[in-house]
Design an enzyme around this catalytic site. Sequence first.
Site, PDB file in Angstrom:
ATOM      1  N   GLY A  25      27.288  21.343 -23.228  1.00 16.72           N
ATOM      2  CA  GLY A  25      27.851  22.620 -22.841  1.00 16.72           C
ATOM      3  C   GLY A  25      26.793  23.633 -22.445  1.00 16.72           C
ATOM      4  O   GLY A  25      27.007  24.450 -21.536  1.00 16.72           O
ATOM      5  N   GLN A  49      34.081  25.677 -27.621  1.00 16.00           N
ATOM      6  CA  GLN A  49      34.814  25.702 -28.894  1.00 16.00           C
ATOM      7  C   GLN A  49      36.327  25.703 -28.707  1.00 16.00           C
ATOM      8  O   GLN A  49      37.063  25.607 -29.683  1.00 16.00           O
ATOM      9  CB  GLN A  49      34.391  26.926 -29.711  1.00 16.00           C
ATOM     10  CG  GLN A  49      32.940  26.945 -30.149  1.00 16.00           C
ATOM     11  CD  GLN A  49      32.621  25.902 -31.211  1.00 16.00           C
ATOM     12  OE1 GLN A  49      33.512  25.341 -31.845  1.00 16.00           O
ATOM     13  NE2 GLN A  49      31.329  25.641 -31.418  1.00 16.00           N
ATOM     14  N   SER A  84      31.884  20.489 -24.033  1.00 18.42           N
ATOM     15  CA  SER A  84      30.844  19.662 -24.647  1.00 18.42           C
ATOM     16  C   SER A  84      31.463  18.561 -25.488  1.00 18.42           C
ATOM     17  O   SER A  84      32.504  18.763 -26.114  1.00 18.42           O
ATOM     18  CB  SER A  84      29.938  20.533 -25.524  1.00 18.42           C
ATOM     19  OG  SER A  84      28.866  19.780 -26.052  1.00 18.42           O
ATOM     20  N   HIS A  87      30.106  16.809 -28.214  1.00 20.48           N
ATOM     21  CA  HIS A  87      29.884  16.667 -29.659  1.00 20.48           C
ATOM     22  C   HIS A  87      30.718  17.621 -30.502  1.00 20.48           C
ATOM     23  O   HIS A  87      30.655  17.582 -31.727  1.00 20.48           O
ATOM     24  CB  HIS A  87      28.388  16.769 -29.998  1.00 20.48           C
ATOM     25  CG  HIS A  87      27.813  18.149 -29.935  1.00 20.48           C
ATOM     26  ND1 HIS A  87      27.523  18.866 -31.065  1.00 20.48           N
ATOM     27  CD2 HIS A  87      27.445  18.914 -28.896  1.00 20.48           C
ATOM     28  CE1 HIS A  87      26.992  20.035 -30.726  1.00 20.48           C
ATOM     29  NE2 HIS A  87      26.941  20.085 -29.404  1.00 20.48           N
ATOM     30  N   THR A 139      20.427  10.128 -12.975  1.00 23.26           N
ATOM     31  CA  THR A 139      21.343   9.011 -13.163  1.00 23.26           C
ATOM     32  C   THR A 139      22.368   9.338 -14.242  1.00 23.26           C
ATOM     33  O   THR A 139      22.021   9.769 -15.343  1.00 23.26           O
ATOM     34  CB  THR A 139      20.567   7.741 -13.557  1.00 23.26           C
ATOM     35  OG1 THR A 139      19.609   7.462 -12.535  1.00 23.26           O
ATOM     36  CG2 THR A 139      21.508   6.559 -13.713  1.00 23.26           C
ATOM     37  N   CYS A 148      22.706  26.746 -32.976  1.00 20.85           N
ATOM     38  CA  CYS A 148      21.678  26.922 -31.943  1.00 20.85           C
ATOM     39  C   CYS A 148      20.724  28.055 -32.286  1.00 20.85           C
ATOM     40  O   CYS A 148      19.697  28.221 -31.632  1.00 20.85           O
ATOM     41  CB  CYS A 148      22.322  27.167 -30.590  1.00 20.85           C
ATOM     42  SG  CYS A 148      23.260  25.743 -30.002  1.00 20.85           S
TER      43      CYS A 148
END
Length: 383
Positions: A75, A184, A202, A204, A242, A328
Amino acid sequence: MLQNPEIHYLDNAATTMVAPEVADVINNAMREHWANPSSLYVPGAQSEAALNAARAVVARTLGCKPRELYFTSCGSESNNLALLGAALTRSFGKGIVVSGFEHPSVQKPLERLAKMGYDVTVVNPRPDGTLDIDEMLAHVDKNTILTACMMVNNEIGTRNDVERLAAAVKQKNSRTIVHVDAVQAWMRVPIKLDNIDTLSVSGHKIHAPKGIGALYLSDRLVQAFQPPYLGGEQEREMRPGTENLPYAMGLAAAASRLAKSMKSRDTAIRALNARLREGLKAFPEVEINSPDSAVAEVLNFSENCIKSETMLAFLAEKNIYVSSASACGRGQPSHTLAAMGRSPLAIDTAIRVSFCADNTPEDVDAFLNRFEDGMKHLQRIKK
């Protein structure tokens, strides 16, 4: 999903555990789809077909066309790509309007743009943690090239009315790019892309692995959009490199898995949130930071007497895992609570509990019991 019932993991806004069935998809993909999707021989074509199938699944959960969906690494990368690309794309003005409690992957790029001469207006949340959408709109004019507002705040769970914001922004200036960080929000609340130009998600946060995400880029914008990356022609020249096919397939598997249970998960998680709120009433020192209208997955509060890191370490001794702010931030004080005008004491003693569907009432009770012990025995801040 938890293998050890004595672990009480309540930090799902930081990351979620990878679902076993998602891990199986990724493992099989690594073995079966080893070829580069850009290669012209048969195994490469098979990898490309698998990538396109994964793209279609993820796009379906967002309600967009597969060609409007670009795979990224996370994200944060999606946010950077969208925001820096927006600045390269629009040249009629320098105005940018953003909420004051965005994720660092939105804050930092806009701080850089401000140093480059862009006029960045920051609208902080109210003291109760809600955001005044009308105040954001008041700053949008003919020179505004970009507005950015997260759909769900990662620290306190505020659900922002980005749909109304986007519609009103387009009425004031149809050329203004509207970006939404939905990391979120995805697979937790309904997402409507009307009037939204770019939107980030995102893996995860939805039980896929770290290292995979996606960016929605509207057909309205794609022809003019100037990405900040240069390199190969992967992802239709928007994001060179890639493609991580196994993780893209894992992202699709995780999204498909959760799409089937949004209503039931919401009911279960609301019950957990209510149980925690009720339990916290036993502690007169506790002040809830999350607004009443916040999503149920996140509950942030300040206990106003014991440093967060002290309480977190005490809880972790019993395998109870929560956090104090955004993961983060690497332990930095909460910028969201600061933007709300919370006192230094409230910020220094803040705790974020965040749920997923794997959590149980036993997790909440374990937290409350250990938290009570901490409130009785840990050293208090001298006032």
